[in-house]
Design a protein around this motif. Structure first.
Motif, short mmCIF file in Angstrom:
data_model
loop_
_atom_site.label_atom_id
_atom_site.label_comp_id
_atom_site.label_asym_id
_atom_site.label_seq_id
_atom_site.Cartn_x
_atom_site.Cartn_y
_atom_site.Cartn_z
N GLY A 24 16.84 4.47 -5.79
CA GLY A 24 18.47 4.57 -6.05
C GLY A 24 18.50 4.03 -7.45
N GLY A 25 19.64 3.19 -7.52
CA GLY A 25 19.94 2.65 -8.99
C GLY A 25 21.50 2.59 -9.19
N ALA A 26 21.65 1.93 -10.43
CA ALA A 26 23.04 1.84 -10.98
C ALA A 26 23.68 3.24 -11.57
N VAL A 27 25.02 3.23 -11.28
CA VAL A 27 25.75 4.33 -11.80
C VAL A 27 26.72 3.65 -12.91
N GLU A 31 22.88 0.41 -20.24
CA GLU A 31 21.47 0.86 -20.56
C GLU A 31 20.66 0.77 -19.15
N GLY A 32 19.83 1.68 -18.90
CA GLY A 32 18.92 1.60 -17.66
C GLY A 32 19.48 1.89 -16.61
N SER A 33 20.81 2.62 -16.55
CA SER A 33 21.34 3.11 -15.06
C SER A 33 20.48 4.33 -14.87
N ALA A 34 20.63 4.55 -13.52
CA ALA A 34 19.84 5.61 -13.16
C ALA A 34 20.77 6.82 -13.32
N VAL A 35 22.14 6.89 -13.34
CA VAL A 35 23.16 7.89 -13.69
C VAL A 35 23.90 7.03 -14.88
N GLN A 36 23.45 7.40 -16.03
CA GLN A 36 24.01 6.76 -17.07
C GLN A 36 25.25 7.86 -17.80
N HIS A 46 29.41 0.60 -12.65
CA HIS A 46 30.46 0.93 -11.99
C HIS A 46 30.25 0.71 -10.21
N CYS A 47 29.06 1.46 -10.25
CA CYS A 47 28.85 1.57 -8.60
C CYS A 47 27.15 1.61 -8.39
N THR A 48 26.69 1.73 -7.31
CA THR A 48 25.23 1.50 -6.96
C THR A 48 24.92 2.53 -5.88
#
Length: 640
Positions: A24-27, A31-36, A46-48
């Motif tokens: 999973g990851g951050a949205v 920087e470094g968000s799974a969905v950037q 914003h969400c995870t």
């Protein structure tokens, strides 16, 4: 390879696909968000996305702009195929991966399909599902036209987009957009021609059977046309107004395979979409004409002045103009708040788009929501057709809400949501409409006091007053009075046939001495009255409203002042100059005080005399409704 992916279907990253890793990851934008994402309306985190029990769970991170799934705000939501996620101005579809795009064979959810911004995903869906390629072209052309209409700048762009969509959808050699001219004749305003024919000048001309064109327009039906030269095969579909009256037609032709009912239906769908866009342009152009008329009436829409107070306002405009921040302007009625709002619009990146002004105090509580947000056909008694609201008309531009303190509490709730999310529904509608609007609000009321009294929402007050300034009253910038008077004279003297070149020194002295409780609006009215009722080439003190004569009396100047540049400086009073004319001197200090009723009656009589009894023109001079003028004529017993 991830287990699922998010496909961006709307927003700055449209078309991007993000594989979601197993962890999973951050949205967000961080920087470094799974969905950037690059959307500035999206928070850094914003969400995870979390993997739990073999399913992905979307968890809101407490963002100010919230996280929506299928249109509803969520705190925690288990995602299933086809779920639509909306954050900021970005919409994404959640798609579990089962061999890449093979999942499309199971069918794309209808809500995603309808909101795709371009034809590319529809083409991909058609290939994956084995849909008939002609149907795929039709659907992709509709989606592509829809995207272009969202970015529409004017009627010529609409016509060009319609022609290109018709040619692409129908594999036509030529497509034309035709409308009636002033004489009633039908002619092309835009065309799209196949590249292999574009070099031939003859392809730019068009001859259609007159009876067939009349039938398309007269019966508002789409038709296949026979009897065309060179063995061409044509189709035409009407462009209609909201009332159902044909205003033009969309035409396509080719010489290869013939047409059938599916092709005719495809052209009809394109024409229907173009008709809706044309109606929206009609509404926007009408609002722009209305705003232009109001701007002319208000003196050109400029905030004018060279005083320190005026320079401070203009410096504020230069600072806040380039941003998209919501602005709250407060100050007395007539002080020029709308002029400041227009200056902010002109200083912004939206200056080429619409500036839409709404006076909240002029609308009844039952109408204001429909006026701001529009309504669907049948939403209430009298709603005979769909209507675009002011927010839609101001998309990509600026919406000025004057007297925002008059908004009803019920409407304030919906207004706050639009400010926060830039989305709303029309009255009677269920579909969310996204807009990109900058709001500038103004009021002469104390909103803080209204919040304490419970008549204005506290959260809306804080949202509006992020950037706040007070527009100074005219009496606080006396150095601008002469400049504004000359400006109004230059704009309004065309109302009369005689030559009016300036003011006498007595008249300018009276203007400078008056406290102007009605501010810039009162000054404009005084100048207009003097122009209409005066007789010479100079405006004299006796041409001004009687109230100005007693504002301190005329100072003893001789001569006159002719119009000067806007940045002119007023000369100092001459010492020992001859006294003013006997008529002015007798009329001013020695005049007995009179009631407001007497003064109002005198003003109405003077306006009627100046217009030879034309009540419409007299009402315009007095700046009141014609119905109000009729009532006052009756109340005062005036022989009109």
């Amino acid at each position: 390879m991830g287990l699922a992916r998010l496909v961006v279907i709307e927003g700055p990253d449209t078309g991007h696909e993000f594989d979601i890793p197993m962890r999973g990851g951050a949205v967000g934008r961080g920087e470094g968000s799974a969905v950037q994402l690059s959307d500035l309306a999206v928070s850094r985190h914003h969400c995870t996305l979390e993997l739990s029990g073999g399913q992905f769970v979307l968890v809101d991170a407490g963002s100010r702009n919230r996280t929506l799934v299928n249109g509803q705000p969520i705190t925690r939501h288990v995602l299933v195929q086809g779920d639509e996620i909306a954050i900021g101005k970005t919409r994404m579809a959640f798609m579990p991966i089962e061999g890449g795009l093979a999942m499309l064979r199971q069918g794309l959810p209808s809500r995603v399909t309808m909101e795709v911004g371009s034809g590319e995903l529809l083409r991909a869906a058609a290939v994956a599902t084995g849909v008939d390629q002609r149907a795929a072209r039709h659907l992709a052309s509709l989606a592509g036209l829809g995207q272009r209409l969202r970015e529409l700048g004017g009627r010529s762009e609409l016509a060009a987009a319609a022609c290109e969509a018709a040619r692409a959808a129908l594999v036509a050699e030529r497509a034309f957009y035709l409308v009636r001219d002033a004489s009633g004749a039908i002619g092309p305003t835009a065309r799209a021609i196949a590249p292999e024919l574009a070099a031939d000048p003859a392809q730019a001309s068009l001859q259609l059977p007159r009876d067939a064109v009349h039938r398309v327009l007269g019966e508002a039906v789409a038709l296949a046309l026979d009897g065309l030269p060179d063995g061409r095969l044509g189709m035409a579909a009407p462009i209609v107004s909201p009332a159902g009256a044909p205003t033009g037609l969309l035409y396509a032709e080719r010489r290869a395979a013939g047409w059938d009912h599916v092709d005719l239906l495809g052209l009809g769908c394109l024409a229907h979409l173009v008709s809706a866009a044309s109606a929206a342009l009609d509404t926007r152009e009408a609002l722009e004409r209305e705003n232009q008329a109001l701007e002319e009436q208000a003196g050109g829409g400029e905030f004018i002045g060279s005083s320190p107070e005026a320079r401070a306002v203009l410096a504020f405009v230069a600072k806040v103009g380039p941003s998209d921040a919501t602005i709250l302007l407060t100050g007395e009625s007539g002080s020029g708040k709308e002029m400041v709002a227009r200056a902010i619009h002109r200083a912004s990146r939206r200056s080429r788009q619409a500036f839409i002004a709404v006076n909240c105090a002029a609308l009844t509580e039952t109408l204001i929501e429909s006026e701001l947000f529009g309504h669907e056909k049948g939403a209430f008694t009298g709603a005979t057709e769909r209507k675009m609201g002011r927010f839609e008309a101001a998309d990509k531009g600026t919406l000025f809400l004057d007297e925002v303190g008059e908004l009803p509490l019920q409407c304030q709730t919906k207004f706050l949501r639009v400010l926060e999310e830039q989305t709303f529904e029309r009255v009677g509608g269920t579909r969310s409409i996204a807009v990109d609007v900058r709001v500038v609000a103004a009021t002469n009321r104390d909103l803080g006091e209204m919040v304490r009294a419970g008549s204005f929402r506290e959260d809306l007050f804080y949202r509006l007053s992020v950037i706040h300034t007070v527009v100074p009253p005219l009496r606080a910038r006396p150095g601008d009075i002469a400049i504004l008077a000359e400006h109004f004279l230059a704009r309004l003297r065309r109302q009369v046939a005689r030559r009016v070149v300036g003011f006498t020194r007595d008249a300018l002295a009276a203007l400078a001495a008056h406290p102007w409780p009605g501010n810039v609006r009162e000054l404009r009215n005084a100048v207009e009255r003097a122009i209409v009722l005066g007789e010479g080439d100079l405006i004299r003190i006796e041409d001004l409203p009687p109230l100005l004569w007693a504002s301190g009396g005329p100072v003893a100047y001789s001569g006159h002042i002719t119009p000067q540049p806007v940045a002119m400086a007023m000369p100092a009073p001459a010492t020992g100059a001859p006294v003013a004319s006997a008529a002015a001197a007798a009329a001013a200090p020695s005049a007995a005080p009179r009631s407001l009723r007497e003064l109002e009656r005198e003003g109405i009589v003077a306006a009627l005399a100046a217009t030879n009894g034309n009540k419409a023109q007299a009402a315009a001079i007095l700046e009141i409704d014609r119905s109000t003028l009729y009532k006052k004529i009756k109340d005062y017993g005036i022989d009109a």
